[in-house]
Enzyme design. Structure first.
Site, short mmCIF file in Angstrom:
data_model
loop_
_atom_site.label_atom_id
_atom_site.label_comp_id
_atom_site.label_asym_id
_atom_site.label_seq_id
_atom_site.Cartn_x
_atom_site.Cartn_y
_atom_site.Cartn_z
N ASP A 100 -37.09 -1.56 10.69
CA ASP A 100 -37.02 -1.46 9.24
C ASP A 100 -36.23 -2.67 8.75
O ASP A 100 -35.13 -2.95 9.24
CB ASP A 100 -36.27 -0.17 8.87
CG ASP A 100 -36.89 0.55 7.71
OD1 ASP A 100 -37.04 -0.06 6.65
OD2 ASP A 100 -37.23 1.75 7.88
N ASP A 202 -38.74 -2.38 3.52
CA ASP A 202 -38.33 -1.35 2.57
C ASP A 202 -38.56 -1.81 1.12
O ASP A 202 -38.27 -2.96 0.77
CB ASP A 202 -36.83 -1.10 2.80
CG ASP A 202 -36.31 0.13 2.10
OD1 ASP A 202 -36.81 1.23 2.38
OD2 ASP A 202 -35.38 0.00 1.27
N GLU A 265 -43.48 -1.18 2.28
CA GLU A 265 -43.43 0.05 1.50
C GLU A 265 -43.74 -0.27 0.03
O GLU A 265 -43.00 -1.01 -0.61
CB GLU A 265 -42.04 0.70 1.59
CG GLU A 265 -42.01 2.04 0.89
CD GLU A 265 -40.61 2.58 0.64
OE1 GLU A 265 -40.47 3.80 0.46
OE2 GLU A 265 -39.65 1.78 0.61
N HIS A 326 -40.04 9.82 5.96
CA HIS A 326 -38.72 10.43 5.74
C HIS A 326 -38.37 10.60 4.27
O HIS A 326 -37.26 11.02 3.95
CB HIS A 326 -37.67 9.55 6.44
CG HIS A 326 -37.61 8.18 5.84
ND1 HIS A 326 -38.67 7.29 5.92
CD2 HIS A 326 -36.66 7.56 5.12
CE1 HIS A 326 -38.36 6.18 5.27
NE2 HIS A 326 -37.15 6.32 4.78
N ASP A 327 -39.30 10.26 3.38
CA ASP A 327 -39.04 10.39 1.94
C ASP A 327 -39.92 11.43 1.27
O ASP A 327 -39.83 11.62 0.05
CB ASP A 327 -39.29 9.04 1.24
CG ASP A 327 -38.33 7.96 1.68
OD1 ASP A 327 -37.15 8.28 1.93
OD2 ASP A 327 -38.75 6.79 1.76
C1 GLC Z 1 -36.94 3.39 0.72
C2 GLC Z 1 -36.56 4.25 1.88
C3 GLC Z 1 -35.69 5.36 1.38
C4 GLC Z 1 -34.45 4.76 0.78
C5 GLC Z 1 -34.81 3.75 -0.29
C6 GLC Z 1 -33.64 2.92 -0.66
O1 GLC Z 1 -37.70 4.06 -0.21
O2 GLC Z 1 -37.72 4.70 2.53
O3 GLC Z 1 -35.36 6.26 2.38
O4 GLC Z 1 -33.63 5.75 0.24
O5 GLC Z 1 -35.80 2.86 0.16
O6 GLC Z 1 -33.33 2.03 0.39
#
Ligand code: GLC
Length: 532
Positions: A100, A202, A265, A326-327
């Site tokens: 990541d 991310d 992402e 995980h979100d």
């Molecule tokens: C992304 C991650 C998430 C995190 C956010 C801020 O969306 O997947 O888990 O809280 O970024 O870094």
């Protein structure tokens, strides 16, 4: 033909959330040694690449997405030497390792930010985004934090606000600053030189903000069931045109190495999403396609979405699909345990790289979190709306013991009450379990080029049934999925040849003849190998 395709096109990515995969030292939090000890399982399962959520030094305000040193491992997870061992072991098994990369923000405890906030004249002042208060006082504009409240935090010492798209402990980095940009590209090189095969980047659509800091407009479609930041359209703080210049720089670093990749992402409508492919060799290899998470679970809706997505891909754009991460709530909780099997078959037979979230291969559900055990800052800041992400982050159940083989200590999040029967050991021994289904799907997908690199040909999407073909020079497959709880029939007479059913989600119909007509039971999907 298969040789023209690279590992991240042919393979399947498996997301490991390190805190919850396997603890090796009894502190209740998973770690790198734990992951190392479970590589046999992942090899047995048949995935090709592991993506590790952040394991860098972090105060853990957002569980590792607040990084205080980009080039090290948090002692909670292990050491750099253990990380090197993990890379070597993953490679020895002919698998890949994806890290990541969190470029949008650091931790407020990162030395860069400490330096930046020390004075307006600091050499790193402009590595972050500092603005004067609005003329009448208060934040510089109306931008909102994803985790609730204003996205601006006032800093007494220097009398300015800094911008944070997420927590105030996660100040946004300023990618318009060339020095910051170079420092972050060096972070990529640091890990690439250690042998990492790629990055999941991310919130990549967030990393450049409007240079005029214009106010966002209200979203007319907002309703109170949505997270508070959705009150405003994120026009000026996300998806800015200049983001693609930054991505091009990241990509050129990857291009210095062999076959490295990045998956980004991006939560945007699909016509915006596909712009992140950039030009040939300049964009993100795989901008995450979250449609299976976001769309209603309906055969027609998904059939249409698949075709639209396929049609929007640029010529060099390779598709990808995701069921969970995980979100987001776990797939089995969103659509039910029976449909979770159909989802597995869909994910692993679509054209494009699948990403599988740890535990979904067990059909894990969201785990209810008692108020006194809430960890996620999103839930703490915006409580009671069901936005918290702890339920999908609970420990992987390995066996039927009380702590599920995850830890010898007190687990950081509760272990699922289902883990007595829904655990790796029990499901591995059961020839009809969802885990067995995943393994067989993964094995079939890997063995058959038609399924990993073949074309996608839509056949039918009506009622509750979705059907399509996958084909390459060597073979043709028919996939028929029943999204409903009633039996369904698919009659393809005149439209397809005969064949043999090779897999049912119920795992009880191998080798049945197929004569253009298939009867699907409730919640059943089948794969048919068509005769030439
Ligand atoms: C992304 C991650 C998430 C995190 C956010 C801020 O969306 O997947 O888990 O809280 O970024 O870094």
């Amino acid at each position: 033909m298969s040789d023209e395709f690279v590992w991240w096109q042919k393979g399947v990515i498996y997301q490991v959330y390190p805190r919850s995969f396997q603890d090796s030292n009894g502190d209740g939090v998973g770690d790198l040694r734990g992951i190392l000890s479970r590589l046999d399982y992942l090899e047995w399962l048949g995935v090709d690449a592991l993506w590790l959520s952040p394991m860098y030094p972090s105060p853990m305000a957002d569980f590792g997405y607040d990084i205080s040193d980009y080039c090290n491992v948090d002692p909670l997870f292990g050491t750099l030497a253990e990380f090197d061992e993990l890379v070597a072991e993953v490679h020895r098994r002919d698998m890949r390792l994806v890290l990541d990369f969190v470029p949008n923000h650091s931790s407020s405890e990162h030395p860069w930010f400490q330096e930046s906030r020390s004075s307006r004249d600091s050499s790193k002042r402009h590595w972050y985004i500092w603005r004067d208060p609005a003329p009448g006082g208060g934040p510089p504009n109306n931008w909102l934090s994803q985790f609730g409240g204003s996205a601006w935090e006032f800093d007494e010492r220097t009398g300015q606000y800094y911008y944070h798209a997420f927590l105030k402990e996660q100040p946004d980095l300023n990618w318009r600053n060339p020095e910051l940009c170079e420092a972050m590209l060096d972070v990529l090189r640091f890990w690439l030189d250690r042998g990492v095969d790629g990055f999941r980047v991310d919130v990549i659509w967030h990393i450049v903000k409007d240079d005029e800091f214009r106010n966002n407009e209200p979203d007319p479609d907002y309703h109170p069931g949505l997270a508070p930041h959705r009150q405003l359209l994120a026009t000026y703080n996300t998806d800015r045109p200049e983001v693609h210049q930054v991505i091009e720089k990241m990509r050129s670093v990857l291009n210095e190495y062999d076959e490295r990749m990045m998956v980004g992402e991006v939560y945007l409508p699909v016509e915006r999403l596909v712009t992140y492919y950039g030009g040939e060799g300049t964009g993100v290899h795989l901008p995450f396609n979250f449609q299976l998470i976001e769309l209603p679970w309906h055969a027609r809706v998904l059939g249409d979405a698949i075709e639209r997505y396929e049609g929007l891909l640029p010529p060099h754009g390779w598709p990808n699909w995701v069921l969970g991460n995980h979100d987001n709530p776990r797939i089995a909780s969103r659509i039910g345990a029976c449909q979770a099997r159909v989802a597995a078959m869909l994910l692993l037979t679509l054209r494009g790289t699948p990403t599988l979230y740890y535990g979904d291969e067990l059909g894990m559900h969201n785990v209810p979190i008692p108020p006194d055990r809430v960890q996620d800052p999103f839930e703490r800041n915006v409580p009671g709306m069901g936005l918290g992400r702890d339920p999908e982050r609970t420990p992987m159940p390995w066996n039927a013991e009380p702590r599920a083989g995850f830890t010898s200590g007190e687990p950081w999040l509760p272990i699922s009450e289902e883990s007595g029967h829904r655990n790796v050991e029990s499901l591995r021994a059961d020839p009809t379990s969802i885990l067995t289904l995943y393994r067989r799907l993964l094995e079939l997908r890997r063995r058959e080029p038609a399924l990993h690199i073949g074309d996608y040909v839509p056949l039918a999407a009506h009622g509750d049934v979705l059907a399509y073909r996958r084909r390459d020079e060597g073979a043709r497959y028919l996939i028929a999925l029943n999204f409903g709880a009633e039996p369904g029939v698919l009659d393809l007479t005149g439209r397809t040849g005969c064949g043999k059913l090779v897999l049912s989600t119920h795992l009880d119909r191998d080798e049945e003849d197929f004569d253009c007509r298939v009867e699907l039971r409730a919640d059943e999907g089948v794969i048919v190998k068509l005769n030439e």
